[in-house]
Design a protein around this motif. Sequence first.
Motif, PDB file in Angstrom:
ATOM      1  N   TYR A 172       0.799  -1.069  -0.039  1.00  0.00           N
ATOM      2  CA  TYR A 172      -0.088  -0.034  -0.096  1.00  0.00           C
ATOM      3  C   TYR A 172       0.779   1.180  -0.027  1.00  0.00           C
ATOM      4  N   GLY A 173       1.900   1.304  -0.053  1.00  0.00           N
ATOM      5  CA  GLY A 173       3.028   2.283   0.082  1.00  0.00           C
ATOM      6  C   GLY A 173       3.287   2.880   1.108  1.00  0.00           C
ATOM      7  N   LEU A 174       2.893   2.375   2.387  1.00  0.00           N
ATOM      8  CA  LEU A 174       2.884   2.925   3.684  1.00  0.00           C
ATOM      9  C   LEU A 174       4.219   2.650   4.331  1.00  0.00           C
ATOM     10  N   ARG A 175       4.350   3.487   5.517  1.00  0.00           N
ATOM     11  CA  ARG A 175       5.491   3.241   6.171  1.00  0.00           C
ATOM     12  C   ARG A 175       5.085   3.653   7.726  1.00  0.00           C
ATOM     13  N   THR A 176       5.344   3.074   8.692  1.00  0.00           N
ATOM     14  CA  THR A 176       5.028   3.066   9.969  1.00  0.00           C
ATOM     15  C   THR A 176       5.494   4.341  10.584  1.00  0.00           C
ATOM     16  N   ALA A 177       4.637   5.324  11.139  1.00  0.00           N
ATOM     17  CA  ALA A 177       4.925   6.568  11.631  1.00  0.00           C
ATOM     18  C   ALA A 177       3.874   6.525  12.842  1.00  0.00           C
ATOM     19  N   ALA A 178       4.632   7.206  13.895  1.00  0.00           N
ATOM     20  CA  ALA A 178       4.014   7.331  15.157  1.00  0.00           C
ATOM     21  C   ALA A 178       2.884   8.637  15.128  1.00  0.00           C
ATOM     22  N   SER A 179       1.693   8.497  15.841  1.00  0.00           N
ATOM     23  CA  SER A 179       1.020   9.545  15.739  1.00  0.00           C
ATOM     24  C   SER A 179       1.606  10.892  16.348  1.00  0.00           C
ATOM     25  N   GLY A 180       1.298  11.987  15.367  1.00  0.00           N
ATOM     26  CA  GLY A 180       2.029  13.210  16.240  1.00  0.00           C
ATOM     27  C   GLY A 180       3.410  13.393  15.596  1.00  0.00           C
ATOM     28  N   GLU A 181       3.919  12.568  14.443  1.00  0.00           N
ATOM     29  CA  GLU A 181       5.236  12.607  13.981  1.00  0.00           C
ATOM     30  C   GLU A 181       5.372  14.093  13.331  1.00  0.00           C
ATOM     31  N   ARG A 182       4.532  14.637  12.644  1.00  0.00           N
ATOM     32  CA  ARG A 182       4.736  15.969  12.002  1.00  0.00           C
ATOM     33  C   ARG A 182       3.628  16.974  12.606  1.00  0.00           C
ATOM     34  N   LEU A 183       3.899  18.149  12.295  1.00  0.00           N
ATOM     35  CA  LEU A 183       3.008  19.333  12.303  1.00  0.00           C
ATOM     36  C   LEU A 183       2.483  19.874  11.136  1.00  0.00           C
ATOM     37  N   LEU A 184       1.192  19.856  10.869  1.00  0.00           N
ATOM     38  CA  LEU A 184       0.802  20.469   9.473  1.00  0.00           C
ATOM     39  C   LEU A 184       0.044  21.696   9.908  1.00  0.00           C
ATOM     40  N   ARG A 185       0.402  22.717   8.817  1.00  0.00           N
ATOM     41  CA  ARG A 185      -0.228  24.075   8.856  1.00  0.00           C
ATOM     42  C   ARG A 185      -1.280  24.375   7.595  1.00  0.00           C
ATOM     43  N   PHE A 186      -2.534  25.139   8.138  1.00  0.00           N
ATOM     44  CA  PHE A 186      -3.467  25.233   7.380  1.00  0.00           C
ATOM     45  C   PHE A 186      -3.861  26.669   7.347  1.00  0.00           C
ATOM     46  N   VAL A 187      -4.617  27.374   6.420  1.00  0.00           N
ATOM     47  CA  VAL A 187      -5.256  28.630   6.841  1.00  0.00           C
ATOM     48  C   VAL A 187      -6.627  28.613   6.533  1.00  0.00           C
ATOM     49  N   ILE A 188      -7.414  28.957   7.299  1.00  0.00           N
ATOM     50  CA  ILE A 188      -9.075  28.741   7.058  1.00  0.00           C
ATOM     51  C   ILE A 188      -9.452  30.404   7.543  1.00  0.00           C
ATOM     52  N   ASP A 189     -10.231  30.852   6.505  1.00  0.00           N
ATOM     53  CA  ASP A 189     -10.460  32.233   6.884  1.00  0.00           C
ATOM     54  C   ASP A 189      -9.763  33.197   7.434  1.00  0.00           C
ATOM     55  N   GLY A 190      -8.411  33.019   7.004  1.00  0.00           N
ATOM     56  CA  GLY A 190      -7.289  33.910   7.491  1.00  0.00           C
ATOM     57  C   GLY A 190      -6.700  33.561   8.771  1.00  0.00           C
ATOM     58  N   THR A 191      -7.205  32.431   9.228  1.00  0.00           N
ATOM     59  CA  THR A 191      -6.546  32.184  10.663  1.00  0.00           C
ATOM     60  C   THR A 191      -5.783  30.775  10.466  1.00  0.00           C
ATOM     61  N   GLU A 192      -4.511  30.883  10.774  1.00  0.00           N
ATOM     62  CA  GLU A 192      -3.628  29.676  10.673  1.00  0.00           C
ATOM     63  C   GLU A 192      -4.201  28.568  11.885  1.00  0.00           C
ATOM     64  N   ARG A 193      -4.270  27.585  11.210  1.00  0.00           N
ATOM     65  CA  ARG A 193      -4.611  26.343  12.247  1.00  0.00           C
ATOM     66  C   ARG A 193      -3.404  25.118  11.985  1.00  0.00           C
ATOM     67  N   THR A 194      -3.337  24.718  13.092  1.00  0.00           N
ATOM     68  CA  THR A 194      -2.082  23.486  13.196  1.00  0.00           C
ATOM     69  C   THR A 194      -2.973  22.128  13.531  1.00  0.00           C
ATOM     70  N   ALA A 195      -2.308  20.781  13.122  1.00  0.00           N
ATOM     71  CA  ALA A 195      -2.767  19.760  13.221  1.00  0.00           C
ATOM     72  C   ALA A 195      -1.521  18.894  13.505  1.00  0.00           C
ATOM     73  N   MET A 196      -1.820  17.663  14.260  1.00  0.00           N
ATOM     74  CA  MET A 196      -0.669  16.747  14.291  1.00  0.00           C
ATOM     75  C   MET A 196      -1.194  15.462  13.812  1.00  0.00           C
ATOM     76  N   THR A 197      -0.217  14.982  12.795  1.00  0.00           N
ATOM     77  CA  THR A 197      -0.385  13.731  12.033  1.00  0.00           C
ATOM     78  C   THR A 197      -0.874  12.559  12.840  1.00  0.00           C
ATOM     79  N   ILE A 198      -1.890  11.999  12.266  1.00  0.00           N
ATOM     80  CA  ILE A 198      -2.553  10.507  12.547  1.00  0.00           C
ATOM     81  C   ILE A 198      -2.725   9.873  11.221  1.00  0.00           C
ATOM     82  N   GLY A 199      -3.149   8.584  11.547  1.00  0.00           N
ATOM     83  CA  GLY A 199      -3.200   7.770  10.510  1.00  0.00           C
ATOM     84  C   GLY A 199      -4.869   8.203  10.042  1.00  0.00           C
ATOM     85  N   GLY A 200      -5.057   7.817   8.506  1.00  0.00           N
ATOM     86  CA  GLY A 200      -6.350   7.839   8.347  1.00  0.00           C
ATOM     87  C   GLY A 200      -6.702   7.143   6.979  1.00  0.00           C
ATOM     88  N   SER A 201      -7.926   7.166   6.604  1.00  0.00           N
ATOM     89  CA  SER A 201      -8.314   6.240   5.299  1.00  0.00           C
ATOM     90  C   SER A 201      -7.690   6.985   4.335  1.00  0.00           C
TER      91      SER A 201
END
Length: 397
Positions: A211-240
């Motif tokens: 499936y092209g996956l590698r093992t990665a702990a939850s919270g390994e990376r911090l992602l950044r997004f901007v919604i309506d001018g406000t920056e929000r951060t999210a910690m990585t998790i597994g997902g479908s």
Amino acid sequence: MSQIYLLGATGYTGSRTLGALADERADNVVLVGRNPERMRERARASALECEVVAADVSVPGALDDLVRSDDVVISTVGPFQRLGREVARSAAKAGAIYLDSTGEPPFIEWMFRTLGPVATENGAVMIPAFGYDFVPGHIAAAAALDSAGPAAVAVEIGYFLAPGLPGTPGRDRIPTLRQLVDLTTPGTRASLTGVVAEPSFAFRKAPGDSYGLRTAASGERLLRFVIDGTERTAMTIGGSEHFGLPDVYGNLERVDVGLGWFGAATPAIQRITAVGGAALRSRAAVSATKWLAEHLPWQGTMPSLPGRTLVAANAIDADGTTSATAVVEGPEPYEFTARLLAVAATSLTARPPEVSGVHGPLAAFGSAVLRGFTERAGLRQLTPPIRAAENSKGSPR
């Protein structure tokens, strides 16, 4: 006539799904669980005529003589790692259509890796995490990737909550801890405390994995997004999305999914999990986390605030440039999940998908059908995908 089997109808998400099935005027619903009287009470409260079947869904083969190939199985029984496997196995063996509300990365991975061959052999179509976890991310990512075009080789997706109803002002507000409590159930809050102790994964087009996956702990990376001018951060998790998006977008080399429910505390929590590493996933730490989950404040508090789902996706080119961003908004997670499960289940009894196996929702239904389901469940795109005019960089690798 095909049946809709609903498991977990006495729980919070399951009872709301039953209500949504009543709104969809489903007339072929069967409730399955260990407490017939409580299930009958739920059915009466929803004003929906339902057959009730007593069964312990955790017992191997408990549903083997019940489910048939033209049936739809909706599973809301959690925790799925402990209670959901036998339901999924029975659906796979029967060749049925299966949807669930899991948000547990290990269970999702188990579904794809273990049940995929069984489902394909028997003609079953199985879509795990068919709710707030993790359908909006597929919709937002598809919008961003379609806008960016084939130059995009990575996508980052962030899941957020905000107070207030969809379509009203205030998307820029990041919920406080107390608001987060009033937007979630005790079960959800307990799951959040355990996220750092769960094994996880990331899509990196790894050649050594099917499936092209590698093992990665939850919270390994911090992602950044901007919604309506406000920056929000999210910690990585597994997902479908790690399984589902590369199946549709073959040019992808990286998929990351992030959870931003911790608001302003997300960066600090991510740093702790990244630095703590394996120590946080030791047997002692897992036991401590379980104890903490069982002793959180406001244990009995159920959702009482109006809330909304916000999900953002960044399409990223090979040089790290964010080339397109899409944001979707919908009802709070439980309402969205219940509506989506009910809308899809009632539609699928009349028109089943033409694929078999375990799939992500985009691969199972196609973009147009999936968008139709999510729009009926209340999800909408805030604006057309934004193509970046400047060389804004994605989250650091």
